[in-house]
Design a protein around this motif. Structure first.
Motif, PDB file in Angstrom:
ATOM      1  N   ARG A   1      43.438  33.724  41.687  1.00 49.69           N
ATOM      2  CA  ARG A   1      42.926  34.942  42.308  1.00 49.69           C
ATOM      3  C   ARG A   1      43.705  36.136  41.754  1.00 49.69           C
TER       4      ARG A   1
ATOM      5  N   ILE B   1      44.082  40.641  41.433  1.00 46.01           N
ATOM      6  CA  ILE B   1      43.756  42.025  41.766  1.00 46.01           C
ATOM      7  C   ILE B   1      43.456  42.746  40.461  1.00 46.01           C
TER       8      ILE B   1
ATOM      9  N   ILE C   1      33.461  40.228  40.950  1.00 54.03           N
ATOM     10  CA  ILE C   1      34.592  40.698  41.736  1.00 54.03           C
ATOM     11  C   ILE C   1      34.069  41.251  43.060  1.00 54.03           C
TER      12      ILE C   1
ATOM     13  N   GLN D   1      35.204  44.162  46.362  1.00 54.31           N
ATOM     14  CA  GLN D   1      36.125  45.161  46.888  1.00 54.31           C
ATOM     15  C   GLN D   1      36.294  44.883  48.372  1.00 54.31           C
ATOM     16  N   GLU D   2      37.523  44.612  48.778  1.00 56.00           N
ATOM     17  CA  GLU D   2      37.774  44.224  50.155  1.00 56.00           C
ATOM     18  C   GLU D   2      38.143  45.438  51.002  1.00 56.00           C
TER      19      GLU D   2
ATOM     20  N   ARG E   1      40.975  47.413  47.538  1.00 54.93           N
ATOM     21  CA  ARG E   1      41.364  46.794  46.270  1.00 54.93           C
ATOM     22  C   ARG E   1      40.248  45.896  45.769  1.00 54.93           C
ATOM     23  N   TRP E   2      40.209  45.776  44.430  1.00 52.59           N
ATOM     24  CA  TRP E   2      39.230  44.904  43.788  1.00 52.59           C
ATOM     25  C   TRP E   2      39.873  43.543  43.552  1.00 52.59           C
ATOM     26  N   TYR E   3      39.143  42.464  43.883  1.00 50.34           N
ATOM     27  CA  TYR E   3      39.663  41.111  43.715  1.00 50.34           C
ATOM     28  C   TYR E   3      38.682  40.259  42.900  1.00 50.34           C
TER      29      TYR E   3
ATOM     30  N   VAL F   1      47.457  37.429  42.303  1.00 51.67           N
ATOM     31  CA  VAL F   1      47.794  37.698  43.705  1.00 51.67           C
ATOM     32  C   VAL F   1      49.130  37.039  44.012  1.00 51.67           C
TER      33      VAL F   1
END
Length: 331
Positions: A124, A126, A156, A158-159, A163-165, A327
């Motif tokens: 995972r 960022i 991806i 965006q949470e 942030r983009w994951y 992460v």
């Protein structure tokens, strides 16, 4: 892996250097991060890098004000503060088009997509927007547009923390994508079949035969996968169906580079034989048989790909880029 595009700062440097060498920019013209960035529709970061290189080569010089001055051998020349377009800068036609933000983002997107998708099996991550912009020498606006497009494709998310994951691509997720593919790709193939000539299908089958005879370069294997799973089904009539197929294909096709080093010769031989069998049926006019063979091929392919997830080992250096932060290391 797609070739990395020329960094924007090198493009800016090259154009300005040529103008300076040809005497097209007047002595005393002030070159600063702001007016160079505006002229090339770029951010200040690549503009600053290009100017530093020109200064180091003695083509421009520091002076008492902000920025640099052109033609430093003439200290008596007055300081000219102009937009570069007014001062004689002429962008090449291809650069003038390519430097538009929309075009820069469109050209950059496939490389970022490939790099991110090929990394998903390793955990995972960022995605750092600023680091992405700096890495490719583009503006934050363009970097944001690229990340937004990645989110639309499902690579991806965006949470809530903004942030983009990306990732991880788990065995369970691979199974779900394959299940979507074996349901949808045969339907797409059925719709696409009437649009193919016998010659096109024979040409694609011939590529498979060459690979079976030993021509198994990375490029040739990718072309064979592209022939059947991307280009063939892309001719289906239903755009919504096609989009659903492409979403399920994207991550798995993009990870071929990751999985390829773990594929056995036996697995490659099986894959090629299955592709050839599908084309044999299509050329014989047996569409039902071809669709059934495509479904069987996808069902079988799921298991070796899930198995490879457990054998990947450490993330290779060519996938380690500054904008992908594992992460746990984001700080």
């Amino acid at each position: 892996m797609p070739a990395k595009p020329t960094p924007l700062y090198e493009t800016i440097y090259g154009v300005l250097r040529q103008h300076l060498a040809d005497g097209l920019l007047a002595p005393g013209l002030v070159l600063g991060e702001a007016n160079v960035a505006r002229a090339f529709r770029a951010s200040r970061i690549p503009a600053a890098a290009a100017l530093r290189r020109l200064r180091d080569e003695g083509l421009i010089a520091d002076f008492g004000g902000r920025g640099y001055v052109a033609q430093p051998d003439d200290p008596a020349s007055p300081r000219l503060r102009l937009e570069l377009s007014e001062a004689g800068l002429v962008l090449p036609a291809e650069l003038d088009a390519d430097s538009a933000p929309r075009n820069i983002g469109a050209k950059l997107y496939p490389q970022v997509e490939h790099t991110v998708a090929a990394s998903l099996a390793y955990g995972r991550f960022i995605l750092n927007e600023s680091a992405l912009a700096d890495h490719y020498g583009v503006s934050r606006t363009i970097a944001h547009e690229v990340l937004t497009r990645l989110a639309r494709t499902g690579i991806i998310v965006q949470e809530a923390n903004q942030r983009w994951y990306a990732g991880p691509l788990t065995a369970e997720a691979i199974g779900e994508h394959y299940e979507m593919r074996w349901v949808l790709e045969p339907v797409a193939l059925r719709q696409a079949f009437p649009k193919f000539s016998e010659g096109e299908l024979a040409e694609r089958r011939e590529r498979v035969l060459r690979a079976e005879a030993g021509g198994r370069s990375i490029g040739e294997l990718e072309r064979i996968e592209q022939d059947l799973h991307v280009d063939t089904v892309a001719r289906c009539n239903n755009s919504q169906l096609l989009q659903a197929v492409q979403r399920s294909q994207l991550l798995l096709i993009a990870t071929h580079e990751t999985f390829r080093r773990h594929r056995t010769s036996e697995e490659l031989s099986t894959m090629l034989a299955e592709h050839r069998g599908i084309y044999d049926r299509l050329l014989a006019g047996d569409l039902d048989g071809a669709c059934a063979a495509l479904e069987a091929h996808l069902r079988r392919s799921m298991h070796p790909n899930i198995d490879m997830i457990t054998r990947l080992g450490k993330m290779p250096d060519n996938l380690k880029v500054p904008y992908l932060i594992p992460v746990g290391k984001a700080g």
